[in-house]
Write an enzyme that holds these catalytic residues in place. Structure first.
Site, PDB file in Angstrom:
ATOM      1  N   SER A 102       0.864  -1.182   0.000  1.00 55.17           N
ATOM      2  CA  SER A 102       0.000   0.000   0.000  1.00 55.17           C
ATOM      3  C   SER A 102       0.896   1.226   0.000  1.00 55.17           C
ATOM      4  O   SER A 102       1.975   1.209   0.604  1.00 55.17           O
ATOM      5  CB  SER A 102      -0.888   0.059   1.247  1.00 55.17           C
ATOM      6  N   GLU A 131      -0.960  18.825  -6.193  1.00 55.29           N
ATOM      7  CA  GLU A 131      -2.311  18.864  -6.730  1.00 55.29           C
ATOM      8  C   GLU A 131      -3.261  17.895  -6.034  1.00 55.29           C
ATOM      9  O   GLU A 131      -4.427  17.853  -6.366  1.00 55.29           O
ATOM     10  CB  GLU A 131      -2.261  18.571  -8.233  1.00 55.29           C
ATOM     11  N   SER A 132      -2.822  17.060  -5.111  1.00 54.33           N
ATOM     12  CA  SER A 132      -3.602  16.160  -4.267  1.00 54.33           C
ATOM     13  C   SER A 132      -2.846  14.867  -3.991  1.00 54.33           C
ATOM     14  O   SER A 132      -1.860  14.890  -3.282  1.00 54.33           O
ATOM     15  CB  SER A 132      -5.005  15.891  -4.787  1.00 54.33           C
ATOM     16  N   HIS A 174      -3.277   0.038  -3.490  1.00 51.13           N
ATOM     17  CA  HIS A 174      -3.221  -1.138  -2.624  1.00 51.13           C
ATOM     18  C   HIS A 174      -3.221  -2.339  -3.553  1.00 51.13           C
ATOM     19  O   HIS A 174      -4.055  -2.418  -4.467  1.00 51.13           O
ATOM     20  CB  HIS A 174      -4.400  -1.214  -1.653  1.00 51.13           C
ATOM     21  N   CYS A 193      -6.221  18.276  -8.538  1.00 51.01           N
ATOM     22  CA  CYS A 193      -6.947  19.536  -8.526  1.00 51.01           C
ATOM     23  C   CYS A 193      -6.364  20.457  -9.594  1.00 51.01           C
ATOM     24  O   CYS A 193      -5.191  20.335  -9.947  1.00 51.01           O
ATOM     25  CB  CYS A 193      -6.834  20.205  -7.162  1.00 51.01           C
TER      26      CYS A 193
END
Length: 124
Positions: free
Chosen positions: A55, A62-63, A68, A83
């Site tokens: 994971s 931008e985010s 996983h 974003c």
């Protein structure tokens, strides 16, 4: 309508099990996916599970991108959330799918922060 961001939820099947179980390789592929989409990488955190699976998250200006893996099933669940208008989350998903040697990928794009009036998004 305008949205603050685009969130891709990807289901990636038929992947190479060895790649899915290799933390260092998954981290490298995820970072490269972000860069190829035009994102600016800020932080990276990945964990290898025992006996198998990885994971991780790539935090971008931008985010984020997350993954996983289930090597025993040849499957990876991936989120790419960006974003603004300068980063294309599909570029990241398509590169990642290719690098996992996947046989099949399905994905859904969700618009985040939808506004009826124009919204100016500042460059981060």
């Amino acid at each position: 309508m305008n949205a603050l961001g685009r969130h891709i939820l990807a289901e990636i099947y038929g992947c190479d099990a060895e790649i899915l179980n290799d933390r260092e390789n998954i981290e490298r592929i995820m970072v490269e996916s972000a860069l190829r989409a035009g994102a600016e990488v800020r932080e990276v955190a990945f964990h290898k599970f025992s006996p198998q699976g990885v994971s991780g998250v790539v935090i971008i200006s931008e985010s984020h991108l997350t993954i996983h893996t289930w090597p025993e099933l040849g499957y990876a669940a991936v989120d790419v959330f960006t974003c603004g208008n300068d980063v294309n989350p599909w570029d990241a998903c398509n590169f990642l799918t290719s690098m996992l040697n996947a046989k099949h990928m399905t994905a859904t794009e969700v618009k985040r922060g939808i506004f009826e009036q124009p919204v100016k998004v500042a460059n981060l």
